[in-house]
Scaffold this motif. Structure first.
Motif, short mmCIF file in Angstrom:
data_model
loop_
_atom_site.label_atom_id
_atom_site.label_comp_id
_atom_site.label_asym_id
_atom_site.label_seq_id
_atom_site.Cartn_x
_atom_site.Cartn_y
_atom_site.Cartn_z
N VAL A 136 54.54 30.72 89.38
CA VAL A 136 54.95 31.53 90.53
C VAL A 136 53.74 32.34 90.99
CG1 VAL A 136 56.42 33.44 91.27
CG2 VAL A 136 57.34 31.68 89.77
N ARG A 137 53.54 32.39 92.29
CA ARG A 137 52.45 33.21 92.85
C ARG A 137 53.09 34.37 93.61
NH1 ARG A 137 46.72 32.62 94.48
NH2 ARG A 137 46.87 31.02 92.90
N LEU A 138 52.62 35.58 93.29
CA LEU A 138 53.08 36.79 93.96
C LEU A 138 51.97 37.33 94.83
CD1 LEU A 138 54.66 38.65 90.91
CD2 LEU A 138 55.83 37.17 92.54
N ARG A 139 52.34 38.04 95.89
CA ARG A 139 51.37 38.79 96.68
C ARG A 139 51.87 40.21 96.78
NH1 ARG A 139 53.92 39.39 101.52
NH2 ARG A 139 55.27 37.68 102.13
N LEU A 140 50.95 41.13 96.95
CA LEU A 140 51.34 42.52 97.10
C LEU A 140 52.12 42.68 98.40
CD1 LEU A 140 48.12 44.43 96.00
CD2 LEU A 140 50.22 44.05 94.69
N ALA A 141 53.19 43.46 98.36
CA ALA A 141 53.98 43.70 99.57
C ALA A 141 53.16 44.46 100.60
CB ALA A 141 55.26 44.47 99.21
N LYS A 142 52.28 45.34 100.11
CA LYS A 142 51.41 46.12 100.98
C LYS A 142 50.00 46.04 100.39
CE LYS A 142 50.86 50.84 102.65
NZ LYS A 142 51.36 52.21 102.53
#
Length: 86
Positions: free
Chosen positions: A60-66
């Motif tokens: 799974v790849r996550l990105r910062l919401a901000k």
């Protein structure tokens, strides 16, 4: 993005929110599930029973919401919560 591994028995979808703790930062950060691999990784050779299938995992790849300038590429982070995963 932040790469991680999620076990399939927890419900995780692209767009789900996440909470992660970046090493060296005191406060947790909000993230979003960006992508989920279509093929499982680190699986047993045979997935014949429901118990075995529960051991299959997907990257799974996550990105910062901000975006945050303090977070640099290559920094380690621990996922504290993602989607329906406690």
């Amino acid at each position: 993005g932040v790469d991680g591994i999620i076990v399939t028995r927890w419900l995780v979808k692209v767009g789900d929110t996440a909470q992660l703790q970046v090493d060296g930062m005191s406060e947790p950060m909000a993230g979003v599930v960006d992508t989920i691999a279509t093929q499982g990784e680190f699986t047993p050779a045979n997935l014949q029973t429901p118990e075995d299938r529960g051991k299959q995992v997907f990257a799974v790849r996550l990105r910062l919401a901000k975006p945050d300038a303090r977070v640099k590429s290559g920094m380690n982070a621990t996922v504290k919560k993602v989607g329906q995963w406690p």
